[in-house]
Design a protein around this motif. Structure first.
Motif, PDB file in Angstrom:
ATOM      1  N   ASN A 305       0.855  -1.186   0.000  1.00 36.19           N
ATOM      2  CA  ASN A 305       0.000   0.000   0.000  1.00 36.19           C
ATOM      3  C   ASN A 305       0.890   1.235   0.000  1.00 36.19           C
ATOM      4  O   ASN A 305       1.376   1.673   1.048  1.00 36.19           O
ATOM      5  N   LYS A 306       1.100   1.797  -1.159  1.00 38.87           N
ATOM      6  CA  LYS A 306       2.020   2.915  -1.311  1.00 38.87           C
ATOM      7  C   LYS A 306       1.521   4.155  -0.582  1.00 38.87           C
ATOM      8  O   LYS A 306       2.292   4.864   0.069  1.00 38.87           O
ATOM      9  N   ARG A 307       0.224   4.426  -0.664  1.00 42.44           N
ATOM     10  CA  ARG A 307      -0.311   5.662  -0.070  1.00 42.44           C
ATOM     11  C   ARG A 307      -0.214   5.644   1.451  1.00 42.44           C
ATOM     12  O   ARG A 307       0.186   6.628   2.079  1.00 42.44           O
ATOM     13  N   THR A 309       1.893   3.844   3.165  1.00 44.14           N
ATOM     14  CA  THR A 309       3.321   3.846   3.497  1.00 44.14           C
ATOM     15  C   THR A 309       3.879   5.263   3.483  1.00 44.14           C
ATOM     16  O   THR A 309       4.622   5.657   4.392  1.00 44.14           O
ATOM     17  N   GLU A 310       3.531   6.051   2.470  1.00 44.64           N
ATOM     18  CA  GLU A 310       4.039   7.426   2.372  1.00 44.64           C
ATOM     19  C   GLU A 310       3.484   8.307   3.487  1.00 44.64           C
ATOM     20  O   GLU A 310       4.198   9.158   4.009  1.00 44.64           O
ATOM     21  N   THR A 315       6.285   0.945   6.249  1.00 46.04           N
ATOM     22  CA  THR A 315       5.879   0.033   5.186  1.00 46.04           C
ATOM     23  C   THR A 315       4.562  -0.646   5.543  1.00 46.04           C
ATOM     24  O   THR A 315       4.421  -1.237   6.608  1.00 46.04           O
ATOM     25  N   SER A 341      -2.818  -2.735  -3.476  1.00 46.29           N
ATOM     26  CA  SER A 341      -2.258  -1.840  -4.488  1.00 46.29           C
ATOM     27  C   SER A 341      -3.283  -1.444  -5.546  1.00 46.29           C
ATOM     28  O   SER A 341      -3.026  -0.533  -6.337  1.00 46.29           O
TER      29      SER A 341
END
Length: 499
Positions: A305-307, A309-310, A315, A341
């Motif tokens: 899950n990039k959003r 994580t940012e 992570t 994702s």
């Protein structure tokens, strides 16, 4: 001679007079010619503009058709890739499960061999005592043996206290997120499926205790070792009970308490949503949330899950839960288990709801979603451009009231079942069953008006990604514009943004 000379001035005067009379006529003719020429030029320009507009419209239609073809081709490719990936994941899970079963069988065989050796030794040493005991048992004497496995003595005091009739209702509701009557209802519904009979080796765990283990685990999210201490059961037994009860809830209770509404209920839902927002034919509010998981052993990138994580600087891995709710916040449709994702629009395309719409079962109705979904013939979303008109802003305010119902339903879901707030110990392949059970239990509590503990606080944050193709239907765009106009025209849309 003199007469001729006298006539000359007269002739000259007549000619001059005739010239003066003829001059205006020639001028009028020249002006008429100029006006005719200008009119022709104007008509020619209009014809050229009309032809240019037609050619531009034809080009727009061609561009839309080309975009549609490209989208369909990409959609088919994406669908094929995702299904191939999903099949590989399922096959891998099956292989892992089969490998685990093989290891368990080997371990059981070794334990059985050791137990047989120990039993042989005991028989050789205590043969005389066993013979006496058997003789007593044949006579029905008090020395009759009871075949029981050795079980570690664990305290069940906490559960016995909760299970007593004198236990306070408020404390019970705080522990299990529901009152005693609702808990009793669930136990009665599941009794025929989860009940087990006593054996000569051990007594079966009662139905109420089985259901309590599952609900406590979902409500608190406590590790299994702590659940084991509270209920006086083994860790593996608690894990098994949670999965068994969740499976029973999905099998027995989900068809009864989580289903798409029939025509009568559908009309009631439409009326409630229209009374709330002024938007007609709304049958549900849709929202997609993420459930955190431990990093899987395979296909890690798919669940990354990039959003999250940012935003959290940590992570994160997750799976998605898409739900449609009625005005009371009761789920009428859920789609569980797709990797974190995937954006919301792709999760929607994989859902049974999307398939139901493709078969025409959602014609003439709206499901309201956020800006993370595309505008379609049955999905109504807010305007997303930067500069909104008065009408568009008012429409967004009203549709936001419907959106809020879906989001608040997920807030209550995660507040009530704390296991959804953090990474769980449940295996990835078993997680959809557990999440489905949480949604069903949420519906039961909402239908029975179970109040939430005010001390349970949770802030739901799910980032929205605007889909690549926001408009899937020109008719839907026109219909949304008509709804926005009617809201403002009939004074359903307020002007709070001006106050």
């Amino acid at each position: 001679m003199n007469d001729n000379n006298n006539n000359l001035p007269n002739k000259r005067r007549r000619r001059k007079k005739e010239a003066i009379q003829e001059t205006p006529n020639e001028t009028d003719e020249n002006q008429g010619a100029v006006k005719t020429k200008d009119l022709k030029e104007i008509i020619t320009s209009l014809l050229l503009l009309e032809e240019q507009e037609k050619s531009e419209q034809e080009e727009l239609v061609k561009e839309e058709e080309e975009k549609k073809k490209v989208f369909e081709a990409n959609h088919k490719k994406t669908t094929k890739v995702m299904w191939d990936y999903y099949s590989n994941v399922q096959q891998h899970h099956s292989d892992l499960e089969e490998l685990g079963n093989v290891r368990k069988r080997k371990g059981r065989a070794n334990n059985a061999a050791l137990a047989a050796c120990a039993a042989t030794t005991v028989v050789a040493v205590d043969e005389e005592n066993i013979t006496k005991a058997n003789n007593n048992s044949e006579k029905g004497g008090p020395g009759a043996p009871q075949r029981r496995l050795w079980v570690k003595n664990r305290s069940k005091a906490w559960w016995d206290q909760c299970n007593s009739a004198d236990f306070p209702e408020d404390e019970f509701k705080k522990a299990f997120r529901m009152g005693k009557d609702t808990f009793e209802l669930i136990c009665n519904e599941l009794s025929s499926v989860v009940a087990k009979e006593n054996t000569m080796l051990r007594d079966a765990v009662p139905v109420r205790q089985r259901v309590a283990v599952c609900i406590w685990r979902l409500a608190t999210g406590e590790p299994l070792r702590l659940v084991s201490k509270r209920f006086g059961l083994g860790i593996s037994t608690c894990h098994k009970l949670v999965l068994e009860v969740c499976t029973a809830i999905r099998t027995v209770l989900m068809p009864k308490y989580l289903q798409w509404p029939d025509e009568n209920k559908m009309q009631d839902i439409k009326d409630e949503y229209e009374a709330m927002s002024g938007i007609p034919n709304v049958v549900g509010s849709m929202y997609t949330t993420h459930i955190p998981i431990i990093a899987p052993k395979i296909s890690v990138a798919a669940y990354f899950n990039k959003r999250h994580t940012e935003r959290n600087q940590k992570t994160s891995y997750s799976i998605t839960v898409q739900g449609v709710v009625d005005p009371r916040g009761v789920f009428t449709d859920v789609c569980i288990g797709w990797p974190g994702s995937m954006p919301d629009d792709q999760v929607l395309e994989k859902s049974a709801l999307f398939q139901r719409a493709n078969t025409g079962l959602l014609n003439g109705v709206w499901i309201v979603g956020s800006s993370g979904y595309p505008l379609m013939d049955w999905v109504l979303v807010p305007y997303t451009q930067q500069h909104l008109t008065w009408t568009q802003h008012a429409f967004n305010e009203k549709i936001g009231e419907v959106q809020r119902i879906g989001k608040e339903a997920f807030v209550r879901l995660k507040r009530r079942w704390s296991c959804l707030q953090k990474r769980t110990e449940v295996k990835l392949q078993d997680l959809p069953v557990v999440l489905g059970a949480c949604c069903v239990l949420h519906n039961i509590c909402e239908m029975r008006n179970e109040e939430m503990d005010p001390e349970l606080n949770f802030e739901l944050v799910d980032d929205e990604m605007v889909p690549e193709i926001q408009l899937r239907s020109t008719n839907a765009r026109l219909a949304r514009d008509a709804i926005a106009h009617n809201l403002l025209h009939h004074n359903h849309a307020g002007t709070s943004f001006l106050s």
